[in-house]
Scaffold this active site. Structure first.
Site, short mmCIF file in Angstrom:
data_model
loop_
_atom_site.label_atom_id
_atom_site.label_comp_id
_atom_site.label_asym_id
_atom_site.label_seq_id
_atom_site.Cartn_x
_atom_site.Cartn_y
_atom_site.Cartn_z
N VAL A 131 0.84 -1.21 0.00
CA VAL A 131 0.00 0.00 0.00
C VAL A 131 0.87 1.26 0.00
O VAL A 131 0.58 2.23 -0.69
CB VAL A 131 -1.00 0.00 1.19
CG1 VAL A 131 -1.81 1.28 1.22
CG2 VAL A 131 -1.92 -1.21 1.10
N CYS A 132 1.98 1.23 0.73
CA CYS A 132 2.88 2.38 0.76
C CYS A 132 3.51 2.61 -0.61
O CYS A 132 3.67 3.76 -1.04
CB CYS A 132 3.96 2.19 1.82
SG CYS A 132 3.30 2.19 3.50
N THR A 133 3.86 1.54 -1.29
CA THR A 133 4.44 1.68 -2.64
C THR A 133 3.40 2.26 -3.59
O THR A 133 3.71 3.15 -4.39
CB THR A 133 4.97 0.33 -3.14
OG1 THR A 133 5.98 -0.13 -2.23
CG2 THR A 133 5.55 0.45 -4.54
#
Length: 148
Positions: A43-45
């Site tokens: 999700v961060c990527t």
């Protein structure tokens, strides 16, 4: 932090081991600060790449984009290189800036995902807070900047 409050000034190292001071960037245009849990997590990527994909729009609007997590400078450097991130990533290893902005942990263990949109005076004009819908942060930030 709440809308209408002045963001706390801070200094943190970036992915190139240079010091970034928020106060030195105020007065030039809006600043978008997104706190995210972890480099290279799915999700961060997706969030980081969504900011990357809209970076030229932010830049055209005169906005500075800055990501912050507790990962090390070398982790940020690798993450930025691998994903071609054109903006600054800051290391907040002790979580002091995260705490100063009031970004709490989810489920007591996962660092929160919150984006703050500051006007050029450093006043919080928008907040986007969603751990799972990271891409919404980008549109939220652009909408707030358009309204300034």
């Amino acid at each position: 932090m709440k809308i209408g409050q002045i963001a706390p000034d801070f200094t943190l190292p970036d992915q190139d081991r240079n010091l970034f001071n928020l106060g030195q960037h105020l007065g030039k245009g809006p600043v978008v600060i997104f706190f995210y849990p972890k480099d290279d997590s799915p999700v961060c990527t997706a969030e980081a790449c969504a900011f990357r994909d809209r970076y030229e729009v932010f830049k055209t609007m005169g906005a500075l984009v800055v990501g912050i997590s507790s990962d090390s400078e070398s982790s940020h450097q690798s993450f930025a290189t691998k994903n071609r991130l054109p903006y600054t990533l800051l290391t907040d290893e002790k979580g002091q800036v995260r705490d100063a902005f009031g970004v709490s942990k989810k489920l007591g263990i996962i660092p929160g995902r919150v984006t703050f949109i500051l006007d050029k005076q450093g006043i919080v004009r928008g907040i986007s807070n969603s751990l799972t819908n990271a891409k919404s942060h980008i549109e939220d930030a652009l909408n707030v900047i358009r309204s300034l």
